[in-house]
Design a protein around this motif. Structure first.
Motif, PDB file in Angstrom:
ATOM      1  N   PRO A  71       0.812  -1.215   0.000  1.00  0.00           N
ATOM      2  CA  PRO A  71       0.000   0.000   0.000  1.00  0.00           C
ATOM      3  C   PRO A  71       0.847   1.268   0.000  1.00  0.00           C
ATOM      4  N   PHE A  72       0.329   2.300  -0.656  1.00  0.00           N
ATOM      5  CA  PHE A  72       0.885   3.647  -0.568  1.00  0.00           C
ATOM      6  C   PHE A  72      -0.289   4.605  -0.636  1.00  0.00           C
ATOM      7  N   GLY A  73      -0.600   5.252   0.467  1.00  0.00           N
ATOM      8  CA  GLY A  73      -1.789   6.080   0.529  1.00  0.00           C
ATOM      9  C   GLY A  73      -3.017   5.225   0.303  1.00  0.00           C
ATOM     10  N   ASP A  74      -3.849   5.627  -0.658  1.00  0.00           N
ATOM     11  CA  ASP A  74      -5.044   4.846  -0.980  1.00  0.00           C
ATOM     12  C   ASP A  74      -4.832   3.979  -2.214  1.00  0.00           C
ATOM     13  N   MET A  75      -3.551   3.731  -2.573  1.00  0.00           N
ATOM     14  CA  MET A  75      -3.223   2.925  -3.740  1.00  0.00           C
ATOM     15  C   MET A  75      -2.583   1.612  -3.322  1.00  0.00           C
ATOM     16  N   LEU A  76      -2.691   0.616  -4.193  1.00  0.00           N
ATOM     17  CA  LEU A  76      -1.946  -0.628  -4.067  1.00  0.00           C
ATOM     18  C   LEU A  76      -0.972  -0.694  -5.229  1.00  0.00           C
ATOM     19  N   LEU A  77       0.324  -0.765  -4.913  1.00  0.00           N
ATOM     20  CA  LEU A  77       1.360  -0.751  -5.936  1.00  0.00           C
ATOM     21  C   LEU A  77       1.970  -2.139  -6.093  1.00  0.00           C
ATOM     22  N   THR A  78       2.377  -2.447  -7.308  1.00  0.00           N
ATOM     23  CA  THR A  78       3.071  -3.701  -7.593  1.00  0.00           C
ATOM     24  C   THR A  78       4.565  -3.444  -7.580  1.00  0.00           C
ATOM     25  N   PRO A  79       5.350  -4.259  -6.867  1.00  0.00           N
ATOM     26  CA  PRO A  79       6.794  -4.015  -6.779  1.00  0.00           C
ATOM     27  C   PRO A  79       7.479  -4.013  -8.137  1.00  0.00           C
ATOM     28  N   LEU A  80       8.503  -3.176  -8.258  1.00  0.00           N
ATOM     29  CA  LEU A  80       9.318  -3.135  -9.463  1.00  0.00           C
ATOM     30  C   LEU A  80      10.198  -4.379  -9.520  1.00  0.00           C
ATOM     31  N   GLU A  81      10.133  -5.088 -10.624  1.00  0.00           N
ATOM     32  CA  GLU A  81      10.934  -6.299 -10.763  1.00  0.00           C
ATOM     33  C   GLU A  81      12.421  -5.954 -10.779  1.00  0.00           C
ATOM     34  N   GLY A  82      13.182  -6.645  -9.939  1.00  0.00           N
ATOM     35  CA  GLY A  82      14.624  -6.449  -9.895  1.00  0.00           C
ATOM     36  C   GLY A  82      15.092  -5.318  -9.005  1.00  0.00           C
TER      37      GLY A  82
END
Length: 306
Positions: A71-82
């Motif tokens: 989570p970041f604020g009201d968002m769900l982020l997908t990790p950057l590969e690598g």
């Protein structure tokens, strides 16, 4: 006509030689059932023979795994590969006897520091060093956000001399407003010309920040261009024999910079609190903009160097 002997003989022949109606019907039904079963079995055998031996069967329905998110604020982020992840143990952060954040875990102890500019005024660096400060990041200069000129921080020379004489480890940063990689290289060249070979224990940092409340030439700069600017600045610094770094906050780190293109350089995170939640790796952490340190009037930024 009927006489006794002939009639008896004819009756006996008829009874013995002609099957009765009940027995004859049972045999016919049984034969029909057997015939039907034979046909069914033959059809099944024929299907098995004609079926292709390699015909695949439909795979069972297996629920797919949910992708990893954070989570970041009201968002769900997908990790950057690598992208390397935050390696620091949350339980390693604590408040020291001065009330400042410190870190110690697995034999690693972070150094305590500050970052300053002309806004801190005249600094008593001997008092700073005596108040538990190990290093200082000094603003060397900045680019104007309206016309884009390059300027030296008015207190840089005295801060550099005072911090070094007090025994602090020193790095510098430049407040960038570059809008092209060429301008970022120009800023790096300006920093290098001011330093004129001065040795530094800490990096030279690229500090690009958006301007709030005023119209700026950098308004609307996209993340791809910003990343290219940071990389251009860092490459120039690295080629000159210094350690480059990039300063950013969480919003810039998650939504603007492509940090995968900057992993060759040190990362300086601004996130205020008792422990950092930033998902990815960083080397320096600015954890407060309202710290108090002996020898400085008013607030000062506080940092840890891992």
């Amino acid at each position: 006509m009927y006489d006794g002997q002939t009639g008896v003989e004819l009756k006996e022949r008829t009874t013995a030689g002609t099957p009765g109606p009940v027995r004859g019907g049972g045999l016919s039904v049984l034969a029909l059932v057997i015939s039907v079963l034979s046909l069914v079995m033959a059809g099944a055998a024929l299907f098995l023979v004609l079926r292709e031996p390699g015909e695949p069967e439909a795979p069972p329905d297996v629920p797919s795994e949910e992708p990893v998110t954070f989570p970041f604020g009201d968002m769900l982020l997908t990790p950057l590969e690598g992208m390397p992840l935050n390696p620091y143990q949350r339980e390693g952060f604590f408040r020291d006897e001065r009330g400042r954040v410190a870190y110690e875990a697995e034999g690693r102890q972070a150094k305590a520091g500050i970052d300053v500019s002309k806004y801190q005024g005249d600094i008593d660096w001997t008092a700073v060093a005596g108040d538990g400060v190990d290093f200082a990041m000094l603003r060397l200069g900045y680019r104007g956000y309206s016309e884009g000129g390059l300027f030296l921080d008015q207190t840089f020379a005295q801060n550099l001399q005072g911090a070094l004489e007090a025994g602090l480890e020193v790095g510098v940063y430049f407040f960038s407003q570059a809008i092209t990689p060429e301008e970022a290289e120009e800023e790096a060249d300006y920093v290098l010309s001011v330093l004129d070979g001065q040795a530094l224990a800490l990096p030279i940092a690229f500090d690009w920040e958006p301007i709030h409340g005023s119209e700026a030439r950098t308004d609307g700069l996209d993340g791809e261009t910003l990343t290219r600017c940071a990389a251009a600045f860092c490459k120039r610094v690295e080629d000159a024999g210094y350690r480059p770094a990039v300063y950013f906050n969480q919003t810039q780190g998650y939504l603007h910079y492509d940090l995968r293109q900057l992993t060759d350089y040190e990362l300086w995170l601004a996130e205020y609190g008792a422990a950092p939640d930033f998902y990815y790796h960083f080397d320096l952490w600015q954890y407060s903009q309202s710290g108090s340190v002996a020898g400085i009037q008013g607030d000062v930024d506080l940092d840890l160097w891992f």
